[in-house]
Design a protein around this motif. Structure first.
Motif, PDB file in Angstrom:
ATOM      1  N   ASP A   9      34.332  48.090  34.645  1.00 18.14           N
ATOM      2  CA  ASP A   9      35.072  48.709  35.756  1.00 18.14           C
ATOM      3  C   ASP A   9      36.173  47.779  36.271  1.00 18.14           C
ATOM      4  O   ASP A   9      36.851  48.104  37.235  1.00 18.14           O
ATOM      5  N   ASP A  10      36.336  46.618  35.632  1.00 19.27           N
ATOM      6  CA  ASP A  10      37.364  45.667  36.065  1.00 19.27           C
ATOM      7  C   ASP A  10      38.694  45.886  35.335  1.00 19.27           C
ATOM      8  O   ASP A  10      39.683  45.228  35.645  1.00 19.27           O
ATOM      9  N   SER A  40      36.621  48.702  40.377  1.00 22.77           N
ATOM     10  CA  SER A  40      35.361  48.252  40.953  1.00 22.77           C
ATOM     11  C   SER A  40      35.021  49.100  42.174  1.00 22.77           C
ATOM     12  O   SER A  40      35.891  49.370  43.005  1.00 22.77           O
ATOM     13  N   ASN A  94      30.768  42.275  34.474  1.00 25.13           N
ATOM     14  CA  ASN A  94      31.473  42.425  35.736  1.00 25.13           C
ATOM     15  C   ASN A  94      31.735  41.075  36.384  1.00 25.13           C
ATOM     16  O   ASN A  94      30.883  40.181  36.359  1.00 25.13           O
ATOM     17  N   THR A 108      30.269  49.418  37.047  1.00 25.50           N
ATOM     18  CA  THR A 108      29.620  48.758  35.906  1.00 25.50           C
ATOM     19  C   THR A 108      28.275  49.415  35.619  1.00 25.50           C
ATOM     20  O   THR A 108      27.993  49.827  34.483  1.00 25.50           O
TER      21      THR A 108
HETATM   22 MN    MN Z   1      33.962  45.282  38.890  1.00 21.16          MN
END
Ligand code: MN
Length: 249
Positions: A9-10, A40, A94, A108
């Motif tokens: 998710d980054d 995030s 993450n 994540t």
């Molecule tokens: Mn993240």
């Protein structure tokens, strides 16, 4: 040769996803499908209201424009792999931990959750640190967990939330099965005034803070262990079914 689908998710450019891709590439074919930006805290959202675009970064490495981690796993499985089932879905690594109730916001953890919904054993990886994370060292610990799961499998309806201390691989004390901990800090809301007078708000988690109760995810990483919390898709509170029986009529 195992097939491993990775997201995070980054964003596809993040150091954590590159380190994980590299570490796992010796175990099998690794296909990366990740958001084109940092998402995030996006949780488990899936994009229904607009089309998505895939961008090929290099062989077996894709970015999804405007795509969430769940979108990435969805497109990875159904489009890029054309429905060929991966042996494992991994999300991460993450930048920052995913502990206690925070896992409900986590993109994540949601990437791994989406893998499990599609019927694939899945693991979310997060590094317990902020800034200066030794991703290549953390990735060695992740690889160790992946090797065990590829070897032994995991039960139906299960996915794993793994948090790794920000230590060199040799300094890590071991791997502990843990339960989800509880958060002990409150997000603070900062208020700003826009140039034209409107109030603006910024939600910020100021510092780490979870109850250090023994056996929890936080306790393990705080003490130098890799924390492995088994999660499940079934959110039913079975004890409550007995305790609120009075609702039925
Ligand atoms: Mn993240």
């Amino acid at each position: 040769m195992p097939l491993i689908l990775i997201t995070n998710d980054d964003g596809y450019f993040s150091e954590g996803i590159k380190a994980l891709r590299e570490a796992l590439s010796s175990l099998g074919r690794v296909v990366v499908v990740a958001p084109d930006r940092n998402l995030s805290g996006v949780g488990h959202s899936l994009t229904f209201t607009m089309p998505l675009r895939l961008r090929k970064v290099e062989e077996d490495f894709y970015a999804v424009v405007d795509g969430t981690p769940a979108d990435c796993i969805h497109l990875g499985y159904h489009v890029i792999l054309e429905g060929e089932k991966p042996d494992l879905v991994c999300a991460g690594i993450n930048e920052g931990p995913n502990l206690g109730e925070d896992i409900t916001y986590s993109g994540t953890v949601s990437g791994a959750m989406e893998g499990r919904i599609l019927g694939i054993p899945s693991i979310a990886f997060s590094a317990f640190g902020r800034g200066d994370i030794m991703f290549n060292e953390v990735a060695k610990s992740c690889k160790r967990v992946v090797e065990k799961v590829l070897d032994q499998g995991m039960p139906e309806d299960t996915y794993l939330n793994v948090n790794v201390p920000n230590l060199s691989h040799g300094e890590v004390k071991g791997i502990r099965l843990t339960r989800q901990g509880k958060r002990e800090y409150r997000e603070k809301v900062f208020r700003y005034i826009a140039p034209y007078g409107e109030s603006l708000y910024w939600i910020a988690a100021e510092e780490f803070g979870w109850s250090p109760e023994e056996g929890t995810d936080y306790w393990a990483v705080l003490n130098g262990y890799i924390s492995v919390t088994p999660l499940q898709l079934d959110l039913t509170n079975y004890r409550a079914i007995r305790e609120i029986k009075f609702i039925e009529e």
